[in-house]
Design a protein around this motif. Structure first.
Motif, PDB file in Angstrom:
ATOM      1  N   ILE A 347      -5.285   8.142  -1.411  1.00  0.00           N
ATOM      2  CA  ILE A 347      -6.422   7.478  -0.759  1.00  0.00           C
ATOM      3  C   ILE A 347      -5.941   6.129  -0.265  1.00  0.00           C
ATOM      4  CG2 ILE A 347      -8.781   6.622  -0.987  1.00  0.00           C
ATOM      5  CD1 ILE A 347      -9.120   8.475  -3.407  1.00  0.00           C
ATOM      6  N   GLU A 348      -6.113   5.888   1.021  1.00  0.00           N
ATOM      7  CA  GLU A 348      -5.689   4.626   1.623  1.00  0.00           C
ATOM      8  C   GLU A 348      -6.908   3.821   2.064  1.00  0.00           C
ATOM      9  OE1 GLU A 348      -2.968   5.396   4.787  1.00  0.00           O
ATOM     10  OE2 GLU A 348      -1.629   6.645   3.548  1.00  0.00           O
ATOM     11  N   ASP A 349      -6.810   2.513   1.904  1.00  0.00           N
ATOM     12  CA  ASP A 349      -7.898   1.607   2.301  1.00  0.00           C
ATOM     13  C   ASP A 349      -7.317   0.432   3.080  1.00  0.00           C
ATOM     14  OD1 ASP A 349     -10.294   0.324   2.605  1.00  0.00           O
ATOM     15  OD2 ASP A 349     -10.552  -0.191   0.483  1.00  0.00           O
ATOM     16  N   PRO A 350      -6.779   0.701   4.284  1.00  0.00           N
ATOM     17  CA  PRO A 350      -6.107  -0.364   5.027  1.00  0.00           C
ATOM     18  C   PRO A 350      -7.031  -1.497   5.449  1.00  0.00           C
ATOM     19  CG  PRO A 350      -6.389   1.584   6.397  1.00  0.00           C
ATOM     20  CD  PRO A 350      -6.749   1.987   5.008  1.00  0.00           C
ATOM     21  N   GLY A 351      -8.305  -1.189   5.641  1.00  0.00           N
ATOM     22  CA  GLY A 351      -9.262  -2.221   6.043  1.00  0.00           C
ATOM     23  C   GLY A 351      -9.979  -2.864   4.883  1.00  0.00           C
ATOM     24  N   HIS A 352      -9.568  -2.517   3.655  1.00  0.00           N
ATOM     25  CA  HIS A 352     -10.192  -3.055   2.434  1.00  0.00           C
ATOM     26  C   HIS A 352     -11.706  -2.851   2.449  1.00  0.00           C
ATOM     27  CE1 HIS A 352      -6.498  -5.882   1.760  1.00  0.00           C
ATOM     28  NE2 HIS A 352      -6.209  -4.600   1.586  1.00  0.00           N
ATOM     29  N   VAL A 353     -12.094  -1.622   2.768  1.00  0.00           N
ATOM     30  CA  VAL A 353     -13.510  -1.253   2.777  1.00  0.00           C
ATOM     31  C   VAL A 353     -14.102  -1.351   1.381  1.00  0.00           C
ATOM     32  CG1 VAL A 353     -15.124   0.653   3.184  1.00  0.00           C
ATOM     33  CG2 VAL A 353     -13.246   0.222   4.794  1.00  0.00           C
ATOM     34  N   GLU A 354     -13.329  -0.914   0.365  1.00  0.00           N
ATOM     35  CA  GLU A 354     -13.837  -0.906  -1.004  1.00  0.00           C
ATOM     36  C   GLU A 354     -13.378  -2.098  -1.833  1.00  0.00           C
ATOM     37  OE1 GLU A 354     -14.669   3.785  -2.020  1.00  0.00           O
ATOM     38  OE2 GLU A 354     -13.161   2.696  -3.156  1.00  0.00           O
ATOM     39  N   GLY A 355     -12.281  -2.723  -1.455  1.00  0.00           N
ATOM     40  CA  GLY A 355     -11.769  -3.825  -2.269  1.00  0.00           C
ATOM     41  C   GLY A 355     -10.410  -4.273  -1.778  1.00  0.00           C
ATOM     42  N   HIS A 356      -9.599  -4.783  -2.697  1.00  0.00           N
ATOM     43  CA  HIS A 356      -8.316  -5.375  -2.317  1.00  0.00           C
ATOM     44  C   HIS A 356      -7.125  -4.441  -2.523  1.00  0.00           C
ATOM     45  CE1 HIS A 356     -10.377  -9.122  -1.732  1.00  0.00           C
ATOM     46  NE2 HIS A 356     -10.826  -9.119  -2.982  1.00  0.00           N
ATOM     47  N   VAL A 357      -7.370  -3.216  -2.968  1.00  0.00           N
ATOM     48  CA  VAL A 357      -6.287  -2.265  -3.187  1.00  0.00           C
ATOM     49  C   VAL A 357      -6.011  -1.528  -1.878  1.00  0.00           C
ATOM     50  CG1 VAL A 357      -5.528  -0.248  -4.497  1.00  0.00           C
ATOM     51  CG2 VAL A 357      -6.942  -2.006  -5.597  1.00  0.00           C
ATOM     52  N   ASP A 358      -4.753  -1.540  -1.426  1.00  0.00           N
ATOM     53  CA  ASP A 358      -4.399  -0.908  -0.148  1.00  0.00           C
ATOM     54  C   ASP A 358      -4.384   0.613  -0.227  1.00  0.00           C
ATOM     55  OD1 ASP A 358      -4.035  -3.322   1.265  1.00  0.00           O
ATOM     56  OD2 ASP A 358      -2.039  -3.571   0.390  1.00  0.00           O
ATOM     57  N   ALA A 359      -3.902   1.149  -1.336  1.00  0.00           N
ATOM     58  CA  ALA A 359      -3.783   2.601  -1.463  1.00  0.00           C
ATOM     59  C   ALA A 359      -3.560   2.971  -2.928  1.00  0.00           C
ATOM     60  CB  ALA A 359      -2.632   3.133  -0.607  1.00  0.00           C
ATOM     61  N   VAL A 360      -3.981   4.184  -3.287  1.00  0.00           N
ATOM     62  CA  VAL A 360      -3.725   4.705  -4.627  1.00  0.00           C
ATOM     63  C   VAL A 360      -3.344   6.176  -4.520  1.00  0.00           C
ATOM     64  CG1 VAL A 360      -5.269   3.148  -5.872  1.00  0.00           C
ATOM     65  CG2 VAL A 360      -6.159   5.294  -4.966  1.00  0.00           C
TER      66      VAL A 360
END
Length: 489
Positions: A347-360
């Motif tokens: 799961i990637e979050d490049p725009g920090h939609v959920e928080g400060h973690v980029d990916a897990v």
């Protein structure tokens, strides 16, 4: 159209006193009595939501109340929805669409209260013009003095709508005299005038034993007690408040198909599992206990408002490893929405939609990857499950796109597209909330573990029967003549 002068408003001495269910019951009574009711809640805070026909997102409770009115739901029925993403921040949804993420401090300090109250009043007036009576639900307690200045959902709404208002107290909690008397005494005179009756909810035992209690409350408050409603177990109405999860089963039992729903911290849309809870072949329970997970034949990863944070927590407490182990020994493991994302490789979050973690990394049970996006997808969808010919319906609410990598889709959409992923009969994931409302899905899920059952009624018919049972229960225990009188004055 038959008309009453005032809308009815249901407010409470606290959260989880039964406001949502009672509002649904009154909606059905008014419908039975020849009126054209509609539900309304100015502001809802819930992770259980639903999608209107036009793709707007509202609280699930108002969708349930609309069902009781035999109406399709509309964003005017819940113009403001708050979906907590953490203890200190919520996503604010206005008229069915995301307005933005706000800290609890900025929201409850009222930085956008004037804008929101304008939307609330506009929505209420549109409903009031087309339906009668509007059944309004309050939120939490009417006596939260620290929040009252920026209130848009409780007594400010009652005064503005000129609503005949009933105060509901939960006697099961204890302290019913103090909660009723204190709540009323803390109101301003104009607000107190709106309170036309008191309802004592969830009573257990011989109601006649509370005759003296009823007299005392009426003498203390000067307001009539219009109903003492016994607690019930014979009626099934979908509950919205996450507090209700505490009352649900938490462990496996013998002689049933054990279905373990992973109890995520930010679990959303737990009403997805209501059809399984009603199935006599099934014991559905919520757990983070690895031993109880091992006992289950079927493991479900549900939706989450904070998918990455919940996945990190599952790794920390050992639940993630246990789910992976069970998937490898042939157990059925399925994921819905956020749970579907968790089952993938990453799961990637490049725009920090959920928080400060980029990916897990995900659980790597199915070969999919997800990229979270700021734009939310909300839609009702018709589809065909697996290779079955029966048409199904569901709804999507998610922030992200999931890419399959050379594996079969789970669902074939009516518009020609595909959705979800399956790697065998027992392992699949989907974005489709409400997928378990479809009998073909339930029977396929339970097929390895239980004999097939052909139900004489659909789940929708079952729910409609429950609203009738609820209306009967209220009529037996509430003074409807007096309620109609105050609505007509």
């Amino acid at each position: 159209m038959k008309k009453l002068k005032h809308p009815l408003m249901i407010v409470g001495t606290g959260s989880d006193v039964g406001k949502s269910v009672l509002a649904a019951g009154f909606c059905r009574i008014f419908l039975q009595d020849g009126y054209r009711p509609a539900p309304f809640k100015a502001q809802n805070m819930s992770l259980n939501s639903y999608v209107t026909a036009t793709g707007g997102e509202i609280g699930r409770a108002q969708a349930v109340q609309a069902e009781a009115c035999r109406l399709d739901c509309h964003t005017d029925m819940n113009p403001v929805l708050l979906k907590p993403g953490s203890d200190k921040q919520s996503q604010v949804i206005v008229k069915g669409k995301v307005l933005g993420n706000y800290s609890a401090g900025s929201y409850f300090r009222g930085e956008i209260k004037d804008q929101l109250f304008g939307e609330v009043i506009g929505a209420f007036r549109r409903l009031h013009k087309s339906y009668n009576p509007v059944v309004i639900e309050g939120a939490g307690s009417i006596a939260e003095l620290n929040l009252k200045k920026n209130d848009i959902v409780n007594m400010r709404m009652a005064v503005t709508a000129e609503a005949a208002t009933l105060l509901v107290a939960d006697i099961e909690r204890g302290g019913v005299f103090a909660s009723v008397y204190g709540s009323i005494q803390l109101l301003e005179p104009l607000e107190r005038e709106c309170i036309k009756g008191i309802i004592i909810n969830k009573f257990r035992g011989d109601i006649s034993l509370f005759d003296e209690g009823k007299r005392i409350i009426e003498e203390l408050t000067g307001i009539p007690v219009l109903g003492i409603i016994p607690a019930f177990t014979h009626i099934s109405i979908e509950e919205e408040d996450s507090v209700s999860l505490e009352r649900k089963a938490t462990f496996a039992i013998d002689n049933r198909v054990n279905v373990a729903v992973i109890h995520l911290r930010r679990l959303s849309n737990f009403t997805d599992f209501s059809p399984l809870e009603q199935d006599e072949r099934v014991n559905l329970y919520y757990t983070n206990n690895t031993e109880e997970i091992r006992k289950a034949e079927i493991i479900i990863l549900p939706g989450s408002k904070s998918t990455i944070a919940d996945l990190i927590e599952l790794r920390r407490n050992g639940v993630a490893a246990e789910i992976v182990r069970q998937s490898r020994v042939g157990k059925t493991v399925i994921g819905i929405c956020g749970g579907y994302q968790m089952m993938g490789a990453r799961i990637e979050d490049p725009g920090h939609v959920e928080g400060h973690v980029d990916a897990v990394p995900g659980l790597n049970i199915i070969p999919v990857t997800t990229i979270l996006e700021s734009e939310k997808s909300t839609a009702r969808t018709s589809f065909y499950f697996k290779d079955f010919e029966e048409p199904c319906v569901g709804y999507e609410i998610h922030m992200g796109q999931t890419n399959r990598q050379g594996v079969e889709p789970l669902n074939h959409l009516e518009n020609g597209g595909t959705e979800g992923c399956r790697i065998n009969t027992n392992i699949w994931g989907t974005y489709m909330h409400g997928i378990l409302d479809n009998p073909v899905v339930i029977e396929d899920l339970l097929a390895p573990y239980a004999q097939a059952v052909t139900s004489s009624i659909s789940y929708d018919e079952f729910k409609q029967n429950q609203y009738d049972l609820l209306a009967d229960h209220l009529r037996k225990n509430v003074d409807m003549d007096m309620i109609y009188k105050v609505l007509a004055e």
